[in-house]
Design a protein around this motif. Structure first.
Motif, PDB file in Angstrom:
ATOM      1  N   VAL A 207       0.842  -1.200   0.000  1.00  0.00           N
ATOM      2  CA  VAL A 207       0.000   0.000   0.000  1.00  0.00           C
ATOM      3  C   VAL A 207       0.876   1.248   0.000  1.00  0.00           C
ATOM      4  O   VAL A 207       0.663   2.193  -0.775  1.00  0.00           O
ATOM      5  CB  VAL A 207      -0.938   0.010   1.221  1.00  0.00           C
ATOM      6  CG1 VAL A 207      -1.624   1.368   1.362  1.00  0.00           C
ATOM      7  CG2 VAL A 207      -1.988  -1.086   1.088  1.00  0.00           C
ATOM      8  N   ALA A 208       1.897   1.266   0.879  1.00  0.00           N
ATOM      9  CA  ALA A 208       2.778   2.425   0.976  1.00  0.00           C
ATOM     10  C   ALA A 208       3.634   2.601  -0.273  1.00  0.00           C
ATOM     11  O   ALA A 208       3.842   3.718  -0.754  1.00  0.00           O
ATOM     12  CB  ALA A 208       3.674   2.293   2.214  1.00  0.00           C
ATOM     13  N   LYS A 209       4.120   1.496  -0.809  1.00  0.00           N
ATOM     14  CA  LYS A 209       5.036   1.550  -1.949  1.00  0.00           C
ATOM     15  C   LYS A 209       4.321   1.865  -3.254  1.00  0.00           C
ATOM     16  O   LYS A 209       4.807   2.664  -4.065  1.00  0.00           O
ATOM     17  CB  LYS A 209       5.770   0.223  -2.077  1.00  0.00           C
ATOM     18  CG  LYS A 209       6.662   0.103  -3.300  1.00  0.00           C
ATOM     19  CD  LYS A 209       7.278  -1.283  -3.410  1.00  0.00           C
ATOM     20  CE  LYS A 209       8.097  -1.442  -4.679  1.00  0.00           C
ATOM     21  NZ  LYS A 209       8.689  -2.799  -4.824  1.00  0.00           N
ATOM     22  N   LYS A 243      12.574  -4.115   5.644  1.00  0.00           N
ATOM     23  CA  LYS A 243      11.818  -3.932   4.408  1.00  0.00           C
ATOM     24  C   LYS A 243      10.770  -2.821   4.566  1.00  0.00           C
ATOM     25  O   LYS A 243      10.532  -2.042   3.641  1.00  0.00           O
ATOM     26  CB  LYS A 243      11.120  -5.237   4.019  1.00  0.00           C
ATOM     27  CG  LYS A 243      12.069  -6.366   3.643  1.00  0.00           C
ATOM     28  CD  LYS A 243      11.301  -7.647   3.375  1.00  0.00           C
ATOM     29  CE  LYS A 243      12.230  -8.811   3.086  1.00  0.00           C
ATOM     30  NZ  LYS A 243      11.480 -10.087   2.883  1.00  0.00           N
ATOM     31  N   LEU A 244      10.154  -2.761   5.738  1.00  0.00           N
ATOM     32  CA  LEU A 244       9.109  -1.775   5.980  1.00  0.00           C
ATOM     33  C   LEU A 244       9.661  -0.354   6.066  1.00  0.00           C
ATOM     34  O   LEU A 244       9.076   0.584   5.517  1.00  0.00           O
ATOM     35  CB  LEU A 244       8.367  -2.100   7.281  1.00  0.00           C
ATOM     36  CG  LEU A 244       7.461  -3.334   7.270  1.00  0.00           C
ATOM     37  CD1 LEU A 244       7.146  -3.764   8.692  1.00  0.00           C
ATOM     38  CD2 LEU A 244       6.179  -3.062   6.496  1.00  0.00           C
ATOM     39  N   TYR A 245      10.793  -0.207   6.754  1.00  0.00           N
ATOM     40  CA  TYR A 245      11.290   1.128   7.080  1.00  0.00           C
ATOM     41  C   TYR A 245      12.450   1.606   6.217  1.00  0.00           C
ATOM     42  O   TYR A 245      12.805   2.784   6.283  1.00  0.00           O
ATOM     43  CB  TYR A 245      11.701   1.179   8.547  1.00  0.00           C
ATOM     44  CG  TYR A 245      10.538   1.220   9.508  1.00  0.00           C
ATOM     45  CD1 TYR A 245       9.730   2.346   9.614  1.00  0.00           C
ATOM     46  CD2 TYR A 245      10.238   0.128  10.323  1.00  0.00           C
ATOM     47  CE1 TYR A 245       8.667   2.391  10.491  1.00  0.00           C
ATOM     48  CE2 TYR A 245       9.171   0.163  11.211  1.00  0.00           C
ATOM     49  CZ  TYR A 245       8.385   1.294  11.298  1.00  0.00           C
ATOM     50  OH  TYR A 245       7.334   1.344  12.166  1.00  0.00           O
ATOM     51  N   LEU A 246      13.056   0.728   5.446  1.00  0.00           N
ATOM     52  CA  LEU A 246      14.210   1.141   4.647  1.00  0.00           C
ATOM     53  C   LEU A 246      13.954   0.973   3.153  1.00  0.00           C
ATOM     54  O   LEU A 246      14.870   0.673   2.389  1.00  0.00           O
ATOM     55  CB  LEU A 246      15.454   0.345   5.071  1.00  0.00           C
ATOM     56  CG  LEU A 246      15.892   0.515   6.526  1.00  0.00           C
ATOM     57  CD1 LEU A 246      17.156  -0.275   6.806  1.00  0.00           C
ATOM     58  CD2 LEU A 246      16.100   1.995   6.874  1.00  0.00           C
ATOM     59  N   THR A 253       4.509   4.138   5.789  1.00  0.00           N
ATOM     60  CA  THR A 253       4.386   2.769   6.291  1.00  0.00           C
ATOM     61  C   THR A 253       4.133   2.758   7.783  1.00  0.00           C
ATOM     62  O   THR A 253       3.294   1.984   8.286  1.00  0.00           O
ATOM     63  CB  THR A 253       5.668   1.975   5.974  1.00  0.00           C
ATOM     64  OG1 THR A 253       5.879   1.956   4.559  1.00  0.00           O
ATOM     65  CG2 THR A 253       5.553   0.545   6.479  1.00  0.00           C
ATOM     66  N   HIS A 254       4.844   3.605   8.522  1.00  0.00           N
ATOM     67  CA  HIS A 254       4.658   3.652   9.976  1.00  0.00           C
ATOM     68  C   HIS A 254       3.240   4.073  10.343  1.00  0.00           C
ATOM     69  O   HIS A 254       2.639   3.500  11.263  1.00  0.00           O
ATOM     70  CB  HIS A 254       5.669   4.613  10.601  1.00  0.00           C
ATOM     71  CG  HIS A 254       5.525   4.752  12.079  1.00  0.00           C
ATOM     72  ND1 HIS A 254       5.911   3.756  12.962  1.00  0.00           N
ATOM     73  CD2 HIS A 254       4.998   5.748  12.845  1.00  0.00           C
ATOM     74  CE1 HIS A 254       5.633   4.145  14.198  1.00  0.00           C
ATOM     75  NE2 HIS A 254       5.083   5.335  14.154  1.00  0.00           N
TER      76      HIS A 254
END
Length: 456
Positions: A207-209, A243-246, A253-254
């Motif tokens: 979703v974020a990407k 993967k989520l934060y970098l 994402t957060h």
């Protein structure tokens, strides 16, 4: 997106020969009706595909790389799916290695690039490879291309690019969902989340990407079964955290992780304090750190997971340190103890390897030391291997609203001036002058033992 719209339009109009297909048959998009070109595919991935094909095996690009190419994005990596067994793949490539136990596959290395090759999988559950909670514990049951498609996580990740005729194969409706901008789980939502709860994190990452939306049932399942993340090994959640934060979308994402309650299960110490924030703190510090991380990635600058963990866990460390100080412990020992306790608690949920946790601790323990600049202390701090990371963290705290601007300005100047000017800056602070040694206590001599009359 033009390529995707063109494909979808032809699917709706039935111009590609799929209009009369049976429900169990895939949609096949021939090369003439999509814009994916071999020029967009890594030459190393093509080498793997052609080697498998020439050896008599089926070979497809699969998953995120096909999805991203259809969306007009440049894939980060290329994955290959085949009917060749892992051992057969390994024999075909000199620079390859078998990896994994629960999910055995092959990594084929070309310099820094690694092409991941997986054998078609069959649906889990038939051979006792699912535990009592529904989680997949062994996934080395091999099957057909169709079985492989239906056991994948999301429809948009179940698209295959066939190297034999350059067509795209879609069993699950992934092209339609891509066109609609939807992330949808394949199959029963509860079953799929129980098989692998990390799929919830993957959904939010996409979703974020990609700017997609989560299908209603897929979304509700995250709220219903988010607590299943507690059963995921901490080492795997560490990999997912990176993967989520970098990936360049940390801030968005957060927010998603917090909205769906998943952050609570991964970083409970911080989550509790975020819910109790005052004057928008500590959320401000963490969000500024994540925005800074995104900016550095966009600028192709290096980022370190240690700094990320320092920001995520700072508020629990700060509050625990204050509590220890209120109970009479000096500031620096209180910081050291608080850092140890917070990291010890955290690694029960998300593992932090020592190569990162030790740097995170240095960033924290240097914070009180940076306030102590008299005498030789400023010079010692400046020479510390992790000074720059600690200084950046001090500046982050200042940006987040802590009254540290004057201290940050002092250190900013101190780094850039000559040694003579540095000494002047330290002397101006007052206190113990440079070069003065602390007084040494004189050791008291023990009185000589009296000799006995026999010794005389």
């Amino acid at each position: 997106m033009l390529s995707l719209n063109k494909i979808f339009t032809k699917l709706v109009k039935g111009k590609n020969g799929n209009a009369s297909r049976k429900p169990e048959e895939p949609i096949i998009v021939p090369r003439a009706e999509h814009d994916i070109s071999r020029k967009q595919i890594s030459q190393n991935a093509l080498n793997v595909l052609y080697t498998l094909k020439d050896a008599g095996f089926e070979a497809y690009l699969v998953g995120g790389c096909v999805r991203d190419l259809l969306l007009g994005h440049e894939p980060k990596d290329f994955d290959v799916s085949t009917n060749a067994l892992p051992e057969q793949v390994h024999k075909l490539f000199r620079r390859s290695r078998l990896i994994g136990r629960r999910f055995k596959l092959v990594h084929v290395r070309f310099g820094r690039e690694v092409i991941e090759v997986a054998t078609f999988r069959a649906p889990p559950g038939a051979n006792g490879d699912v535990d009592a909670q529904g989680r997949i514990v062994q996934d080395n049951v091999y099957g057909t291309l169709e079985q492989d498609a239906w056991r994948r996580d999301f429809t948009v990740n179940a698209l295959y690019y066939n190297i034999r005729d350059f067509s795209i194969i879609d069993y699950t409706g992934g092209i339609e969902d891509l066109n609609a901008g939807v992330i949808r789980l394949i199959g029963d939502v509860e079953t799929r989340y129980r098989e692998d709860p990390v799929r919830m994190l993957r959904a939010l990452r996409f979703v974020a990407k990609l700017g997609l939306q989560v299908d209603a049932k897929t979304e509700q399942g995250i709220f219903n079964w988010g607590s299943l993340l507690k059963d995921i090994p901490p080492a795997r959640l560490f990999d997912e955290t990176l993967k989520l934060y970098l990936s360049g979308n940390a801030a968005v994402t957060h927010e998603l992780l917090c909205h769906y309650g998943l952050f609570d299960h991964m970083y409970p110490q911080t989550a509790v304090l975020l819910h109790q924030e005052e004057d928008n703190y500590p959320r401000t510090l963490l969000m500024k750190a994540l925005e800074n991380t995104d900016s550095r990635i966009d600028a192709n600058k290096p980022v370190t997971p240690a700094f990320l963990f320092a920001a995520i866990l700072w508020e629990p460390v700060r509050q625990r340190m204050q509590l220890l100080m209120e109970n009479g412990m000096p500031e620096i020992p209180a910081m050291q103890r608080a850092a140890s306790e917070v990291i010890t608690d955290q690694i029960q949920r998300v593992a932090i390897p020592k190569r990162y946790s030790l740097v995170t601790r240095d960033i924290w323990t240097l914070q009180p030391r940076l306030t102590k600049r008299q005498g030789k202390r400023a010079f010692k701090s400046l020479l510390h291997p992790k000074f720059r990371a600690a200084y950046d963290f001090l500046a982050l705290r200042s940006d987040a609203g802590e009254p540290l601007a004057e201290l940050v300005d002092w250190w900013t100047t101190f780094q850039d001036v000559s040694a003579t000017e540095q000494q002047t800056m330290v002397d101006t602070l007052g206190g113990e002058p440079q070069g003065r040694k602390p007084r040494r206590r004189r050791r008291r001599r023990k009185p000589a033992a009296k000799k006995s009359q026999d010794q005389e």
